[in-house]
Design a protein around this motif. Structure first.
Motif, PDB file in Angstrom:
ATOM      1  N   PRO A 113       0.836  -1.193   0.000  1.00 30.48           N
ATOM      2  CA  PRO A 113       0.000   0.000   0.000  1.00 30.48           C
ATOM      3  C   PRO A 113       0.877   1.252   0.000  1.00 30.48           C
ATOM      4  CG  PRO A 113      -0.804  -1.572   1.613  1.00 30.48           C
ATOM      5  CD  PRO A 113       0.530  -2.080   1.128  1.00 30.48           C
ATOM      6  N   GLY A 114       0.456   2.250  -0.747  1.00 25.47           N
ATOM      7  CA  GLY A 114       1.193   3.505  -0.798  1.00 25.47           C
ATOM      8  C   GLY A 114       1.132   4.107  -2.181  1.00 25.47           C
ATOM      9  N   GLY A 115       2.156   4.884  -2.480  1.00 28.60           N
ATOM     10  CA  GLY A 115       2.191   5.584  -3.760  1.00 28.60           C
ATOM     11  C   GLY A 115       1.603   6.960  -3.601  1.00 28.60           C
ATOM     12  N   SER A 116       0.589   7.257  -4.366  1.00 25.21           N
ATOM     13  CA  SER A 116      -0.077   8.553  -4.288  1.00 25.21           C
ATOM     14  C   SER A 116      -1.010   8.589  -3.072  1.00 25.21           C
ATOM     15  CB  SER A 116      -0.877   8.801  -5.566  1.00 25.21           C
ATOM     16  OG  SER A 116      -1.983   7.920  -5.614  1.00 25.21           O
ATOM     17  N   PRO A 117      -1.382   9.791  -2.619  1.00 31.30           N
ATOM     18  CA  PRO A 117      -2.337   9.860  -1.505  1.00 31.30           C
ATOM     19  C   PRO A 117      -3.654   9.124  -1.804  1.00 31.30           C
ATOM     20  CG  PRO A 117      -1.290  11.990  -1.812  1.00 31.30           C
ATOM     21  CD  PRO A 117      -0.862  11.122  -2.981  1.00 31.30           C
ATOM     22  N   GLY A 118      -4.158   9.239  -3.028  1.00 33.52           N
ATOM     23  CA  GLY A 118      -5.393   8.547  -3.377  1.00 33.52           C
ATOM     24  C   GLY A 118      -5.253   7.037  -3.314  1.00 33.52           C
ATOM     25  N   ALA A 119      -4.137   6.516  -3.819  1.00 27.10           N
ATOM     26  CA  ALA A 119      -3.908   5.070  -3.778  1.00 27.10           C
ATOM     27  C   ALA A 119      -3.748   4.580  -2.343  1.00 27.10           C
ATOM     28  CB  ALA A 119      -2.679   4.714  -4.606  1.00 27.10           C
ATOM     29  N   ALA A 120      -3.028   5.347  -1.540  1.00 31.02           N
ATOM     30  CA  ALA A 120      -2.835   4.952  -0.139  1.00 31.02           C
ATOM     31  C   ALA A 120      -4.185   4.915   0.592  1.00 31.02           C
ATOM     32  CB  ALA A 120      -1.870   5.916   0.547  1.00 31.02           C
ATOM     33  N   GLN A 121      -5.027   5.918   0.355  1.00 35.75           N
ATOM     34  CA  GLN A 121      -6.334   5.947   1.011  1.00 35.75           C
ATOM     35  C   GLN A 121      -7.244   4.848   0.471  1.00 35.75           C
ATOM     36  OE1 GLN A 121      -7.249   7.429   3.704  1.00 35.75           O
ATOM     37  NE2 GLN A 121      -9.374   6.751   3.627  1.00 35.75           N
ATOM     38  N   ALA A 122      -7.148   4.529  -0.807  1.00 32.84           N
ATOM     39  CA  ALA A 122      -7.937   3.417  -1.354  1.00 32.84           C
ATOM     40  C   ALA A 122      -7.561   2.115  -0.658  1.00 32.84           C
ATOM     41  CB  ALA A 122      -7.732   3.313  -2.863  1.00 32.84           C
ATOM     42  N   ARG A 166      -5.089   1.946 -10.135  1.00 35.95           N
ATOM     43  CA  ARG A 166      -5.419   2.927 -11.170  1.00 35.95           C
ATOM     44  C   ARG A 166      -4.990   4.337 -10.762  1.00 35.95           C
ATOM     45  NH1 ARG A 166      -9.550   3.998 -15.343  1.00 35.95           N
ATOM     46  NH2 ARG A 166     -10.520   6.016 -14.879  1.00 35.95           N
ATOM     47  N   GLU A 167      -5.224   4.679  -9.514  1.00 41.59           N
ATOM     48  CA  GLU A 167      -4.853   6.008  -9.036  1.00 41.59           C
ATOM     49  C   GLU A 167      -3.332   6.202  -9.135  1.00 41.59           C
ATOM     50  OE1 GLU A 167      -5.792   9.844  -7.391  1.00 41.59           O
ATOM     51  OE2 GLU A 167      -7.061   8.317  -8.301  1.00 41.59           O
ATOM     52  N   ASN A 168      -2.569   5.179  -8.762  1.00 46.96           N
ATOM     53  CA  ASN A 168      -1.110   5.285  -8.888  1.00 46.96           C
ATOM     54  C   ASN A 168      -0.702   5.423 -10.350  1.00 46.96           C
ATOM     55  OD1 ASN A 168      -0.076   5.455  -6.318  1.00 46.96           O
ATOM     56  ND2 ASN A 168       0.097   3.248  -6.054  1.00 46.96           N
ATOM     57  N   ARG A 169      -1.361   4.693 -11.211  1.00 45.10           N
ATOM     58  CA  ARG A 169      -1.035   4.779 -12.645  1.00 45.10           C
ATOM     59  C   ARG A 169      -1.325   6.181 -13.193  1.00 45.10           C
ATOM     60  NH1 ARG A 169      -0.115   1.016 -16.895  1.00 45.10           N
ATOM     61  NH2 ARG A 169      -0.685   1.925 -18.895  1.00 45.10           N
ATOM     62  N   ILE A 170      -2.484   6.738 -12.831  1.00 44.54           N
ATOM     63  CA  ILE A 170      -2.842   8.088 -13.270  1.00 44.54           C
ATOM     64  C   ILE A 170      -1.826   9.107 -12.750  1.00 44.54           C
ATOM     65  CG2 ILE A 170      -4.555   9.935 -12.977  1.00 44.54           C
ATOM     66  CD1 ILE A 170      -6.716   7.710 -13.056  1.00 44.54           C
ATOM     67  N   ARG A 173       2.838   7.016 -10.497  1.00 46.62           N
ATOM     68  CA  ARG A 173       3.568   6.401  -9.378  1.00 46.62           C
ATOM     69  C   ARG A 173       3.779   4.924  -9.660  1.00 46.62           C
ATOM     70  NH1 ARG A 173       3.333   9.572  -4.573  1.00 46.62           N
ATOM     71  NH2 ARG A 173       3.105  11.709  -5.300  1.00 46.62           N
ATOM     72  N   GLN A 174       4.957   4.467  -9.397  1.00 44.79           N
ATOM     73  CA  GLN A 174       5.316   3.061  -9.604  1.00 44.79           C
ATOM     74  C   GLN A 174       4.826   2.224  -8.419  1.00 44.79           C
ATOM     75  OE1 GLN A 174       6.819   2.007 -12.416  1.00 44.79           O
ATOM     76  NE2 GLN A 174       6.708  -0.098 -11.756  1.00 44.79           N
ATOM     77  N   GLU A 175       4.214   1.106  -8.711  1.00 43.54           N
ATOM     78  CA  GLU A 175       3.813   0.176  -7.658  1.00 43.54           C
ATOM     79  C   GLU A 175       5.057  -0.503  -7.093  1.00 43.54           C
ATOM     80  OE1 GLU A 175       0.815  -0.220  -6.400  1.00 43.54           O
ATOM     81  OE2 GLU A 175      -0.209   1.016  -7.884  1.00 43.54           O
TER      82      GLU A 175
END
Length: 180
Positions: A113-122, A166-170, A173-175
């Motif tokens: 879990p992590g990456g962008s704030p949206g991905a982390a919250q998802a 998807r949020e990380n991709r947009i 941000r690398q997984e």
């Protein structure tokens, strides 16, 4: 009208229908965790940059309010008791998962879990969703719960995982893959 009623000061609350129960009973744990998930989804909606996902989250939040009401009702079955009315919600989630997955690379393994704030919250939402599923399952061993509710919450955790990817991709941000 005051927001406080003082009726819960003794550690009990009312179900839909009026019966008083302990605030730590299985039923309250189930719909309380659904409420917690709904709050986390509200935060996700504010940090997620994907407008499509944001609109889907609003629909999910409305559905979760309905699920919370069903879980707060002693018979827990909803309008007709068959669960058919809720199947469309499950199918809608499956459709969104399929749609979002089309934009993603093939699955390479579990991601941290992590990456962008949206991905982390998802991912926070996904974890709370899985806990809600466990609580609802426990409740279903004691009381009637429409089967579509368990399917819905199970699919929702899958959708939240895909939303994080998807949020990380947009965001570009690398997984980070889990290393055993």
């Amino acid at each position: 009208m005051a927001i406080y009623t003082k009726t819960g000061d003794d550690g009990t609350t009312s179900l839909v229908g009026g019966r008083r129960v302990s605030k730590c009973c299985t039923r309250l744990e189930a719909y309380g965790t659904v409420d917690e998930l709904n709050s986390h989804l509200g935060l996700l909606r504010t940090v997620c940059i994907d407008e499509t996902a944001g609109n889907i989250i609003i629909d999910i939040q409305n559905t979760l309010f309905g699920i919370g009401a069903l879980l707060a009702t002693e018979d827990g079955t909803g309008d007709d008791g068959s669960g058919h009315h809720g199947e469309r919600y499950v199918l809608s989630l499956e459709s969104q998962i399929d749609r979002f997955q089309q934009d993603l690379p093939p699955w390479r393994g579990f991601t941290l879990p992590g990456g962008s704030p949206g991905a982390a919250q998802a991912n926070v939402c996904r974890a709370v969703c899985r806990r809600a599923e466990r609580c609802i399952l426990r409740l279903s061993m004691e009381a009637t719960v429409s089967p579509w509710i368990l399917r819905y919450v199970n699919r929702l955790s899958d959708l939240l995982y895909v939303m994080a990817l998807r949020e990380n991709r947009i965001q570009g941000r690398q997984e980070i893959l889990w290393k055993k």
